[in-house]
Scaffold this active site. Structure first.
Site, PDB file in Angstrom:
ATOM      1  N   ASP A   1      -4.588  -7.619   5.400  1.00  0.00           N
ATOM      2  CA  ASP A   1      -5.903  -7.166   4.929  1.00  0.00           C
ATOM      3  C   ASP A   1      -6.741  -8.389   4.578  1.00  0.00           C
ATOM      4  O   ASP A   1      -7.898  -8.526   4.995  1.00  0.00           O
ATOM      5  CB  ASP A   1      -5.714  -6.261   3.706  1.00  0.00           C
TER       6      ASP A   1
ATOM      7  N   ASP B   1     -10.060 -10.337   6.829  1.00  0.00           N
ATOM      8  CA  ASP B   1     -11.421 -10.599   6.351  1.00  0.00           C
ATOM      9  C   ASP B   1     -11.782 -12.063   6.593  1.00  0.00           C
ATOM     10  O   ASP B   1     -12.897 -12.375   7.029  1.00  0.00           O
ATOM     11  CB  ASP B   1     -11.541 -10.290   4.849  1.00  0.00           C
TER      12      ASP B   1
ATOM     13  N   ASP C   1      -0.176 -18.258   2.394  1.00  0.00           N
ATOM     14  CA  ASP C   1      -1.147 -19.215   1.836  1.00  0.00           C
ATOM     15  C   ASP C   1      -1.415 -20.338   2.844  1.00  0.00           C
ATOM     16  O   ASP C   1      -2.567 -20.715   3.093  1.00  0.00           O
ATOM     17  CB  ASP C   1      -0.680 -19.755   0.478  1.00  0.00           C
TER      18      ASP C   1
ATOM     19  N   LYS D   1       5.690 -14.259   2.842  1.00  0.00           N
ATOM     20  CA  LYS D   1       5.622 -15.092   1.638  1.00  0.00           C
ATOM     21  C   LYS D   1       7.038 -15.126   1.084  1.00  0.00           C
ATOM     22  O   LYS D   1       7.296 -14.788  -0.074  1.00  0.00           O
ATOM     23  CB  LYS D   1       4.618 -14.470   0.651  1.00  0.00           C
TER      24      LYS D   1
ATOM     25  N   TYR E   1       0.827  -1.214   0.000  1.00  0.00           N
ATOM     26  CA  TYR E   1       0.000   0.000   0.000  1.00  0.00           C
ATOM     27  C   TYR E   1       0.861   1.263   0.000  1.00  0.00           C
ATOM     28  O   TYR E   1       0.393   2.332   0.355  1.00  0.00           O
ATOM     29  CB  TYR E   1      -0.889   0.044   1.249  1.00  0.00           C
TER      30      TYR E   1
HETATM   31  C1  IPM Z   1      -9.707  -2.724   5.253  1.00  0.00           C
HETATM   32  C2  IPM Z   1     -10.327  -2.426   3.938  1.00  0.00           C
HETATM   33  C3  IPM Z   1      -9.560  -1.374   3.207  1.00  0.00           C
HETATM   34  C4  IPM Z   1      -8.143  -1.809   2.990  1.00  0.00           C
HETATM   35  C5  IPM Z   1     -10.274  -1.028   1.892  1.00  0.00           C
HETATM   36  C6  IPM Z   1     -11.559  -0.282   2.161  1.00  0.00           C
HETATM   37  C7  IPM Z   1      -9.441  -0.323   0.929  1.00  0.00           C
HETATM   38  O1  IPM Z   1     -10.420  -3.578   3.174  1.00  0.00           O
HETATM   39  O2  IPM Z   1      -9.596  -1.826   6.076  1.00  0.00           O
HETATM   40  O3  IPM Z   1      -9.365  -3.862   5.483  1.00  0.00           O
HETATM   41  O4  IPM Z   1      -7.843  -2.621   2.138  1.00  0.00           O
HETATM   42  O5  IPM Z   1      -7.276  -1.341   3.715  1.00  0.00           O
HETATM   43 MG    MG Z   2      -9.912  -5.276   4.181  1.00  0.00          MG
END
Ligand code: IPM
Ligand code: MG
Length: 357
Positions: free
Chosen positions: A246, A250, A222, A189, A138
């Site tokens: 990230d 999720d 992975d 990785k 990022y």
């Molecule tokens: C998170 C989200 C963000 C990220 C998106 C909204 C860009 O997925 O905070 O995990 O990838 O940082």
């Molecule tokens: Mg995210």
């Protein structure tokens, strides 16, 4: 304990709905604790602001935020504004501008909720993911050439600095040390990404020597997804790059029951700048305006914000009220329930009064 200046940036999608709910429970806490006060200023930034002004936030936006004790953030992302514009124009501008390099994502199965994993009881999944939040994939390095031509190219350079890696790994070791199991998994990785990720492995090995009390292991990203599903009990604290964490967070949120409950803190541990607190669910266009957004992510986020402000008693109280409500089965549709955002909010407000101070 005191008075704190909060900048509220509800922004896009369901952000205003859940931040509104979060502020309501924080107001209820204020009523219960006369010594606790939040001085909240709202900033109307986000995609609507972009449509009106051509920018997600004003150019001097960071200066406007600098004096606050914390930022309470909703979500960014809009159907009609490209994602990279909304993200870089607001959320990443704040995270990077305020050097909020540590992104902390606790995940556990709250009472009354069930994991989609068979045989995974609440105590079996209790993790903190520490996401590097200032560089990596990022970093914004890269570019486009031959625009519009068949040979067009886009590069996205992942940037890893020794200082950046060391500070997040040190932070992760400290986080691991503060938890009962004192266990850290370093995710990389480094088999395929042989420069930056090997640097991560080397720095992790060096920092580990300063934390002999913390048990540490390594996992490739992975393989980590498999371990999260098959052996959730083997995991406690995890540290990974911006993109890897990230994705893992999720998965973690889904395994704990719903992405609607997951909170996050974007911390500047040095406290030179305000830190920012947000639910991780994002804009959720499909349910905007329907009144069914799960406010628990925003409530748990408020708990993290209270802890950061030193309001540990109020943090504990709010977390207990949230858990009381999830245990009582008052759930929004993402958790299989029929409650609305306002029902869950009212239930948490009621529960707060019942939680012993
Ligand atoms: C998170 C989200 C963000 C990220 C998106 C909204 C860009 O997925 O905070 O995990 O990838 O940082
Ligand atoms: Mg995210």
């Amino acid at each position: 304990m005191g008075s704190h200046r909060i900048a509220a940036i509800p922004a896009d999608g369901i952000g205003p709905e859940v931040i509104g709910a979060g502020l309501e429970v924080l107001r209820a806490l204020e009523r219960l604790d006369p010594g606790f006060h939040l001085d909240v200023t709202h900033f109307p930034w986000g995609s609507d602001y972009y449509r009106a002004h051509g920018v997600m936030m004003p150019e001097d936006g960071l200066d406007a935020l600098r004096g606050f004790d914390a930022i309470y953030f909703g979500a960014v992302g809009d159907k009609n504004v490209p994602d990279h514009v909304t993200l870089w124009g607001l959320r990443l501008a704040i995270c990077q501008g305020f050097d909020q390099f540590a992104n902390v994502r606790p995940t556990r199965i709250l009472p009354g909720l069930t994991s989609p994993l068979r045989d995974c009881a609440p105590g079996d999944l209790d993790w903190v993911i520490v996401r590097e939040n200032s560089e990596g994939e990022y970093a914004g390095m890269g570019g486009r050439a031959h625009r519009g031509h068949p040979i067009e190219v886009g590069t996205e350079v992942a940037v890893f600095t020794r200082a950046g890696v060391e500070r997040i790994i040190r932070f992760a070791f400290e986080t691991a040390r503060s938890r009962p199991r004192e266990h850290l998994t370093v995710v990389t990785k480094s088999n395929a990404q042989r420069h930056g990720m090997v640097l991560w492995d080397e720095v992790a090995a060096a920092v580990a020597r300063d934390f002999p009390d913390v048990a540490v292991d390594r996992e490739l990203v992975d393989a980590m997804t498999v371990r999260m599903v098959n052996k959730p009990r083997s995991i406690d604290t995890v540290v990974a790059t911006n993109l890897h964490a990230d994705i893992l967070s999720d998965l973690a949120a889904a395994l704990a029951g719903s992405i609607g409950i997951a909170p996050t803190a974007n911390l500047d541990p040095s406290r030179r700048y305000p830190s920012m607190f947000e639910p991780i669910h994002g804009s959720a266009f499909d349910i905007v305006g329907k009144g069914i957004a799960n406010p628990v992510g925003a409530f748990w986020t408020a708990v993290m914000m209270l802890d950061h402000l030193g309001e540990h008693e109020n943090a504990r109280r709010l977390m207990a009220a949230i858990e009381h409500v999830t245990a009582a089965g008052i759930r929004t549709p993402d958790l299989g329930g029929t409650a609305r955002t306002t029902d869950v909010t009212a239930a948490v407000v009621d529960a707060l009064a019942a939680v012993p101070a």
